[in-house]
Design an enzyme around this catalytic site. Sequence first.
Site, PDB file in Angstrom:
ATOM      1  N   GLY A   1      -5.949  18.965 -46.774  1.00  0.00           N
ATOM      2  CA  GLY A   1      -5.665  18.005 -45.657  1.00  0.00           C
ATOM      3  C   GLY A   1      -6.741  17.406 -44.983  1.00  0.00           C
TER       4      GLY A   1
ATOM      5  CD  GLU B   1      -6.249  26.942 -50.595  1.00  0.00           C
ATOM      6  OE1 GLU B   1      -5.212  27.221 -50.576  1.00  0.00           O
ATOM      7  OE2 GLU B   1      -6.946  26.072 -51.079  1.00  0.00           O
TER       8      GLU B   1
END
Lengths: 729, 328
Positions: free
Chosen positions: A513, A691
């Site tokens: 993003g 992540e």
Amino acid sequence: MSAHLKQDEPVTSNRLDGMKQGIVGQPLSRVDGLAKVTGTAPYAAEYKIDNVAEGVLVTAPITRGEVTSIDKDSVLSMPGVLAVLDDERLTTRAAQGTANEAPKQDPATVCYWGQPIAVVVAETFEQARDAAKHLKVEYRVHEGAPLDPHQVAPEEQEDETVNQGDLDAAMARAAHTVDVEIATEGHASAAMEPHAAIAEWRDDKLTVYASLQMPNYNIAELADSLGMEESNIRLVSRYVGGGFGSKLGISEETVAAAIAARELGQPVRVVMSRQQVFQCIMRRSETTQKLRLASDEEGKLDGFAHHALVSNLPGEEFAEPVLQSSHFLYGGENRQLKLEVARIHRMTAGSVRAPGEAVGMPALEVAMDMLAEKSGVDPVELRLRNIPDRNPEEDLPFSSHKLADCLRQGAEKFGWDSGPRKPRQQREGEWWIGTGMASAARVHNVGEAKAHVTLKSDGTAVVQSDMTDIGTGTYTIVAQIAGEMLGIPIEKVLVELGDTKHPRGPGSGGSWGAASIGSAVYVACEALREKLAHRAGTSETELDLRDGSVVGGNSLVELLDGEDISEVGHYEPGEIADSHTASGFGAFFAKVRVNRFTGETRVDHMLGAFGFGRVLNEKTARSQCLGGITWSIGVALTEALLFDPVDGHLVNCDLAEYHVPVNRDVQDVDVMMMEERDPVASPIQAKGIGELGMCGGAAAIANAIYNACGARLFQYPMTPDRVLAALPD
Amino acid sequence: MRPFAFQRPDSLAHAHELTVPEDATAVAGGTNLLDLMKLQVETPERLVDINRLGMTEIQETADGGLRIGALATNTATANDDRVRADYPVLARAILAGATQQLRNRATTGGNLCQRTRCYYFTNIDQPCNKREPGSGCGAIDGIAHLHAVLGTSPSCIATYPGDMAVALSALDATVEIASPDSDERSVPVRDFHLLPGDTPCRDNVLERGEIITAVTLPRPVKAKHLYRKVRERSSYAFALVSVAAIVAVEDGVIARADLAFGGLAHKPWHDARLSELLVGEAPSAALFDKAGDLLLEGARGYGENDFKIPLARRTLAAVMAEATETEI
């Protein structure tokens, strides 16, 4: 006006570094923080819509079969019940991330225990829930649905297969080998906000307030599910209470709300219960992984093999990409990689935080620890010796590579003892103390993105995109980039996200993003700067803006002279994505205690050192890393989806029984972020962050457990029963 | 959740009257009951809120013990100076359970009546003899990680999940119960919870309309009080095994060893033979082993929970070692 950048070339110098304000990178608090803590930020179910009816999904208590009849009259006379819908367009699984088409429909065919088959709508939520429990449904059960991934012949994912050189020969001639099988159990996303949607029709126009990560794809998925045009749909997801992959694709409640609202001619809200979220949203597949490593005397790899077995429902394309970073993290001429999928009837497997590396790295890095022990090479040094110069399978250069720096600087800050390592060297009372480490790696992704930036005549700016902020800080970093580029403080930048009436963003997922939407905003702002430079009689590269003025010149208000200027920035990943391997890298260090009587493990200290390109906001980036490390602790010690062996239903389907780490489990956590610019990863030289913090951290804990007490475990999570079973006498 | 009536009696007599019929359930803190109602595991037609009955006091008894009102919150009990000074095992057990928010609502009486966390009990689409007599037991052939190894029956292998009652069992507390048809009866907490047998739907000895009014603790004794709770995460998890221990050593021999165990059975597990074995002996690893043998003599695992048998033995040894300051 619009400006377009398809990145085919590295971006070696960057506007963001030359700006006068230095906003980008600053550890600023979230601009949406006040709205969230005061309860004024509306989540999907909280929009004030008049005359909303409440829908509750009805789920099947069978594993596989067909719905043969639904006795709607069994509940239609109950108080407040308005309708029972079993429309064939109701979806039965969530869409996979970026699917861009309808997920599986046909609610009459049941493929897993807990699958939605209908929706009951009533005046109140309690009435609908009661009726949903009472609805009489008959099924024809198809016995014998396979539930155990080890009891079916798996399908090979051939595009993942690598056979390079001769692994068997490498294993045979190696000075040191490791040959080990490691298992991980399923994980749930367990986002705080449950899946929820309110659908409202005006004529043929549908608006849905929903909890979504990727409205840019979800709009197509919903349109396809309903058989209508995207142009007649508006999705609103301004605030999302966590996603972790579970809201990448459109899911059952959103489609059900849209169908029910149409049928009833009034708005309908459908909120999943916590149990339903666990039972019919994506799970991370359990994995069984086999690792073989062959090295010379000094621990340098000559052979590398990683096989993984994962599972999914029949017909689902997603296979947990366990090997993703194994393809390039370490060298070794002779390589074998293979990914297989077992078709079983548990709910859909899909993306859960860091799909692939979240479970692949914890297995690989235990195997590396075993190789360090066998070869007598310090674990940090062993990793350093095996960092390849180029991607060892595709012979591609890396976009940037901070693994060595992370290993060295992380070790130094942690106080890593590179002396001889033997288990059970330190004890405090009942507790053995040990340390462990692991590398971190997570492939970098980017996605096409558009953002509309308007510089208004009053010197404020508005940025608009259907991009979401799922708690990660998107509102803030977008404001920082726009403010930096346009020379205005972020208080003067209004960011409007999560609404498909705005240009398409990339959505939030795969840690892509920030780099993607940030690049679109950057491209738009560069074009706006061209216009401003023209008005100021200078060039864009010479234009110095600060605090709403050209440095030493006119204010923006004067330059704009009553006119708003705007641009849509359009960023597309280009050829450069194929000519390089781009990944975030890092290192984890852990200190744990293991109770010698009870086998309980507690993590006293964790350090993560990460290199992931430009950091856009040191505070929100650090928070992402803290979240990742918390996930690492969960993967290592507590998190496991437990499936009933008889009918395959998920038994631990709430947050009391599915154990994510609690505050007390997350003690002293340190995050180091390496200064880095990645010219290939994105135009703003940033990579994915979110992540990486959980890609390998569990192995640092596993290796520390071994160092503490001598129990080498081959199954995550490392619960007290498993630790006790593995303890040497 | 089904629609229900909500009633708030002002007197015990009225509370009895309201709760005698089968369609009524008494509620105090509601921390367990409301969750079960949302899941439709509990489906009372009437909820009888007993919070207006007082019963919140914690006061000394004539014989030097302590009487804890049934509606005293877990937080109030754990923070009470007398409990902390004289019965620390109770404060420790309470604080090892749930979360601060839950403890602020949970009450003494309600906590004793907490229902099992068996996954099959809380899922109404699964068989469960406790929830629906005669429907079978999903756990015996299913996921039995949390389940009992002592006192099980072919009908039920669920555990009593609480912590407070385990400490009360070690303390040999008494449950005071007001009955609709007589005045008051007292039941030792060790006899309050039942084993499942072939009626696992009964968790405890309470009859319809009965209301717990207090728990009474005997005079405090000078001893070491420990509560050890073994769990995967360090808070907000039910015990895999827990041990409440009140232990004293005099002149090198064990003078007192009152032990109770959680996570092992359908009730807090107390075995009087342990005390008989341990008292009068010098503490040693061998002695603690013998105690483990005795405790687990009749233990039976169901596959997934086999680990509880060695875990209980080891935890017992660890607690006794700590309590007696013995290196093992």
